[in-house]
Design a protein around this motif. Sequence first.
Motif, mmCIF file in Angstrom:
data_model
loop_
_atom_site.group_PDB
_atom_site.id
_atom_site.type_symbol
_atom_site.label_atom_id
_atom_site.label_comp_id
_atom_site.label_asym_id
_atom_site.label_seq_id
_atom_site.Cartn_x
_atom_site.Cartn_y
_atom_site.Cartn_z
ATOM 1 N N TRP A 80 0.871 -1.186 0.000
ATOM 2 C CA TRP A 80 0.000 0.000 0.000
ATOM 3 C C TRP A 80 0.898 1.223 0.000
ATOM 4 C CZ3 TRP A 80 -4.954 -0.960 -0.795
ATOM 5 C CH2 TRP A 80 -5.534 -2.142 -0.308
ATOM 6 N N LEU A 81 0.882 1.954 -1.077
ATOM 7 C CA LEU A 81 1.689 3.170 -1.143
ATOM 8 C C LEU A 81 0.854 4.343 -0.657
ATOM 9 C CD1 LEU A 81 4.410 4.420 -1.988
ATOM 10 C CD2 LEU A 81 3.481 4.700 -4.284
ATOM 11 N N CYS A 82 1.495 5.190 0.156
ATOM 12 C CA CYS A 82 0.772 6.303 0.761
ATOM 13 C C CYS A 82 0.480 7.386 -0.281
ATOM 14 C CB CYS A 82 1.574 6.880 1.915
ATOM 15 S SG CYS A 82 0.686 8.181 2.750
ATOM 16 N N ASP A 83 -0.777 7.808 -0.328
ATOM 17 C CA ASP A 83 -1.250 8.733 -1.350
ATOM 18 C C ASP A 83 -1.485 10.128 -0.775
ATOM 19 O OD1 ASP A 83 -2.201 9.602 -3.773
ATOM 20 O OD2 ASP A 83 -4.245 8.954 -3.403
ATOM 21 N N ASP A 84 -0.740 10.476 0.258
ATOM 22 C CA ASP A 84 -0.941 11.758 0.913
ATOM 23 C C ASP A 84 -0.296 12.885 0.100
ATOM 24 O OD1 ASP A 84 -1.701 13.313 3.188
ATOM 25 O OD2 ASP A 84 0.435 13.525 3.580
ATOM 26 N N VAL A 85 -0.768 14.116 0.314
ATOM 27 C CA VAL A 85 -0.236 15.255 -0.437
ATOM 28 C C VAL A 85 1.255 15.459 -0.135
ATOM 29 C CG1 VAL A 85 -0.957 16.988 1.286
ATOM 30 C CG2 VAL A 85 -0.610 17.670 -1.068
ATOM 31 N N ILE A 86 1.661 15.215 1.108
ATOM 32 C CA ILE A 86 3.074 15.403 1.463
ATOM 33 C C ILE A 86 3.927 14.329 0.767
ATOM 34 C CG2 ILE A 86 4.738 15.503 3.366
ATOM 35 C CD1 ILE A 86 2.777 17.811 3.506
ATOM 36 N N ASP A 87 3.417 13.109 0.748
ATOM 37 C CA ASP A 87 4.140 12.039 0.046
ATOM 38 C C ASP A 87 4.304 12.387 -1.428
ATOM 39 O OD1 ASP A 87 2.967 10.770 2.506
ATOM 40 O OD2 ASP A 87 4.156 9.090 1.761
ATOM 41 N N GLU A 88 3.248 12.982 -1.970
ATOM 42 C CA GLU A 88 3.306 13.389 -3.380
ATOM 43 C C GLU A 88 4.413 14.426 -3.572
ATOM 44 O OE1 GLU A 88 -0.627 13.658 -5.646
ATOM 45 O OE2 GLU A 88 0.041 15.741 -5.579
ATOM 46 N N MET A 89 4.488 15.380 -2.621
ATOM 47 C CA MET A 89 5.536 16.410 -2.704
ATOM 48 C C MET A 89 6.927 15.795 -2.569
ATOM 49 S SD MET A 89 3.555 19.243 -0.390
ATOM 50 C CE MET A 89 4.993 19.779 0.490
ATOM 51 N N THR A 117 0.352 -11.786 -11.848
ATOM 52 C CA THR A 117 -0.243 -13.051 -12.290
ATOM 53 C C THR A 117 0.233 -14.234 -11.443
ATOM 54 O OG1 THR A 117 1.456 -12.997 -14.002
ATOM 55 C CG2 THR A 117 -0.812 -12.516 -14.691
ATOM 56 N N ASP A 118 1.450 -14.129 -10.876
ATOM 57 C CA ASP A 118 1.924 -15.235 -10.043
ATOM 58 C C ASP A 118 1.321 -15.192 -8.628
ATOM 59 O OD1 ASP A 118 3.192 -13.066 -9.010
ATOM 60 O OD2 ASP A 118 5.240 -13.829 -9.214
ATOM 61 N N GLY A 119 0.435 -14.219 -8.391
ATOM 62 C CA GLY A 119 -0.239 -14.153 -7.087
ATOM 63 C C GLY A 119 0.667 -13.718 -5.959
ATOM 64 N N LYS A 120 1.813 -13.139 -6.297
ATOM 65 C CA LYS A 120 2.777 -12.806 -5.260
ATOM 66 C C LYS A 120 2.520 -11.397 -4.686
ATOM 67 C CE LYS A 120 7.055 -13.425 -3.376
ATOM 68 N NZ LYS A 120 7.354 -14.365 -2.334
ATOM 69 N N PHE A 121 2.250 -10.434 -5.577
ATOM 70 C CA PHE A 121 2.137 -9.036 -5.120
ATOM 71 C C PHE A 121 0.802 -8.403 -5.489
ATOM 72 C CE2 PHE A 121 6.697 -9.700 -5.586
ATOM 73 C CZ PHE A 121 7.208 -9.103 -4.434
ATOM 74 N N THR A 122 0.292 -7.596 -4.568
ATOM 75 C CA THR A 122 -0.841 -6.721 -4.888
ATOM 76 C C THR A 122 -0.396 -5.296 -4.618
ATOM 77 O OG1 THR A 122 -2.508 -8.371 -4.363
ATOM 78 C CG2 THR A 122 -3.221 -6.082 -4.286
ATOM 79 N N LEU A 123 -0.823 -4.396 -5.493
ATOM 80 C CA LEU A 123 -0.400 -3.004 -5.381
ATOM 81 C C LEU A 123 -1.631 -2.132 -5.147
ATOM 82 C CD1 LEU A 123 2.068 -1.219 -5.660
ATOM 83 C CD2 LEU A 123 1.783 -1.259 -8.136
ATOM 84 N N GLY A 124 -1.519 -1.216 -4.185
ATOM 85 C CA GLY A 124 -2.667 -0.342 -3.925
ATOM 86 C C GLY A 124 -2.240 0.993 -3.335
ATOM 87 N N TRP A 125 -3.151 1.961 -3.386
ATOM 88 C CA TRP A 125 -2.937 3.255 -2.746
ATOM 89 C C TRP A 125 -3.648 3.257 -1.407
ATOM 90 C CZ3 TRP A 125 0.517 6.528 -4.539
ATOM 91 C CH2 TRP A 125 0.760 6.648 -5.912
ATOM 92 N N THR A 126 -3.155 4.014 -0.460
ATOM 93 C CA THR A 126 -3.879 4.209 0.785
ATOM 94 C C THR A 126 -3.621 5.631 1.276
ATOM 95 O OG1 THR A 126 -4.466 3.079 2.839
ATOM 96 C CG2 THR A 126 -2.134 3.411 2.444
ATOM 97 N N PRO A 127 -4.611 6.233 1.964
ATOM 98 C CA PRO A 127 -4.375 7.608 2.442
ATOM 99 C C PRO A 127 -3.342 7.670 3.565
ATOM 100 C CG PRO A 127 -6.563 6.840 3.066
ATOM 101 C CD PRO A 127 -5.962 5.773 2.232
ATOM 102 N N CYS A 128 -3.007 8.885 3.980
ATOM 103 C CA CYS A 128 -1.953 9.134 4.967
ATOM 104 C C CYS A 128 -1.898 8.060 6.049
ATOM 105 C CB CYS A 128 -2.142 10.504 5.632
ATOM 106 S SG CYS A 128 -0.831 10.897 6.816
ATOM 107 N N MET A 129 -0.740 7.407 6.179
ATOM 108 C CA MET A 129 -0.613 6.359 7.181
ATOM 109 C C MET A 129 0.212 6.826 8.374
ATOM 110 S SD MET A 129 1.980 3.861 5.080
ATOM 111 C CE MET A 129 0.841 3.450 3.812
ATOM 112 N N GLY A 130 0.330 8.141 8.532
ATOM 113 C CA GLY A 130 0.991 8.654 9.721
ATOM 114 C C GLY A 130 2.495 8.734 9.615
#
Lengths: 181, 603
Positions: free
Chosen positions: B77-86, B109-122
């Motif tokens: 889960w990559l953080c999608d916060d405005v500061i992270d963007e900066m 496809t190998d079921g190993k990784f899932t990629l997603g965004w998440t809001p500010c995680m602190g």
Amino acid sequence: MSKPKVATAALSGCFGCHMSILDIDERILDLIEVVDFHKSPINDIKTFTERCAIGIIEGGCCNEENVAVLQDFRKNCDILISFGDCATMGGVPALRNGIPLKECLDEAYIDGPTVHNPNKVVPNDRELPLLLNKVRPCQEIVKIDYSLPGCPPSADTLWEALNALLADKPVDLPYELIKFD
Amino acid sequence: MSQNLETFVKHVCRENGNDAGRMMDICRAVQAEFRCVSPEAMTLIAQECNCDRSQVEGVVSFYHFFSTKKQGEVVIWLCDDVIDEMKGSADVAEALKQELGVDFGQTTTDGKFTLGWTPCMGLPDQAPAAMINEELVTNLTGDKIREMVRELRAGASVKDLVKVPGDGMNADPRLNTMVSNNIRVKGPVIFADIENAVGLKAALAKTPEEVIEEVKTSGLRGRGGAGFSTGLKWMFTRGAEGEQKYIMCNADEGEPGTFKDRIILTECADMVFEGMTIAGYAIGSTEGVLYLRGEYAYMKEYLDSVLEERRDAGLLGKNVAGKEGFDYDIRVQLGAGAYVCGEESALISSCEGTRGDVKTRPPYPAQKGYKGKPTSVNNVETFASVNRIFVNSGQWFSATGSCGSSGTKLLSVSGDCKRPGIYEVPFGMKLIDFLKMCGGEDAIAVQVGGPSGELVNPDAFGRSIEYDDLATGGSMMVFGPGRDVLKVASKFLEFFVEESCGYCTPCRAGNVFIKERLDRIIDGKGDKDDIAYLEQLCNTVKVTSRCGLGQTSPNPVTSTLKNFRGEYESRIQENPDRMELSFDINAELTEAAAITGRMSEHF
């Protein structure tokens, strides 16, 4: 002094709002005492030849022709009224907005259970205006001055609104005319 | 597989007392084991807990970290916060996409990784950051994340990614995380030395009424940001009818830019638990729940071990600290990614095992809270402050800070400043002095109190940080020269659109329209009507939304309209023709042109 001109247009709707205009019944005689109808499906005047005080728009925009007509109304009218739910919110035609255009056409002309179209031809004549990707309410295309809700708005709603505008008073509709539950 | 599933679900449900109230724990366990909570699993859970299947599905579909589709072994889960963007999260995102060959929201496809965004995680003070399963990784770059992915692909565990642990307790084996504290300034309330049990024993020597009086004397107000008097809240909860009462600690620190609770929970866990225990004594409760945001799952094991130590030391359990008749214990409840759960009634819903729906108030939680019983919900920092109040005194506490805001406040600073991190400062500090402290003097704007707070312009840097002026739960985001404040506002709106629970229309739909209209102005396609529209719509959303989320979500726009009006006015256009400038007929005809193979006759 000449009477103010009123124009009307039926875009992507069912013509029900125009039927509702006719529902003012005999009051239409009072109305033509104070206004002249210009470009409108009612009198079949096709082009603007003079500036109008009020333009009443039924329906949203589903194709390029709707857009052209609406923009023409904006150019030629002082006040534009979105008349009814299709004009203000897209209404029933906008139900297609969640479905890709190609799928809509295929369902309508090829795959629909009641369609008989052995050659699987989707109409495509240059006379047919191109459809927009999505059906748009009027205020997404031009500035709209007043919106009258309803499917259709009642004749009384229009009557009240027109009278207020012609008397230069605020359009302040009683609650009963804009409540629908 | 399905035999496995059935056995596992039965086991997990039994472990949780076949109690639908523990739905969060049950779903978390199933998600962890099978990397999803499948429709089949939901049916089984409903049977085992004797609840409606809709409750299970409601929970699974509501929280960010639950999924009905099978996720990869490793979820990033990559953080999608405005500061992270900066700070360059776009580079990290690009590297991840290339390295994994999938887009966000997808699984390899190998079921190993899932990629997603998440809001500010602190973690905006060490951005860009990501959560890999439950491990937080910080200060990312494209190269760094590539290397991590390669290691994981070669069979490393997520814990192996921690090469150098962070400072303080972060290096403790129970945590062992690369998260850093970045404590810059220590104050007398939270970060001064403290001895275990001293405050608790001092409190237990008083009557519960005297304890509440002492807290009232201190002038302590809720540290989450709203600033309600803690003493009063306890008095109401104590006075409410009901045998069973609850204490809840709100550790769902979800307001973007806030990360002070993360540090308190790892560095001063005992203070928090001791404050909760004192609160339990004061209101007449036997049970406390600490609701920990899903992003902080990495500290669950550590917090549980601290609780265990406190039980062993007699500071929790029967006859706490030797006080005859005072039985009290605490458990940690994990969330699963939902900003709205920071709202106290939504937090209670979540603890009760349902969607994080806010509840209509009144009745307030003090009258009817967790499981319908009187409940006091307080912030992490509030509880830690309570502990200090009973080590020193309410009088002592009220001597620090400003008139209406006693004590100190932890400020978590991120963005364009030289020294991002945590500052414990007395209330009443001028914003400009604070900016000097953190090295952000050249700021063109400061977001005080997170997206739901206010974006302050340099003319107002003389204002002071306190409840009655610039109130903040701790979030301070600094924006330096060259930053576009309207884009910041748009990013915040994107956050609220994502986090709205969807219950009421003004918030669910209104925020979408606010963002759309704001973006129109940013794109140079707006006119003065759009500003008027924004003003009106923001007011509607504020006034007609049911909970704090919708009541504050228009703030990024209302505060920029107020404090940065020139940014709007310089971008709008004259529009004498009164056509909608944002409407582009050619863009609207692309599908039809492709289908029919002809061009417009009208345009």
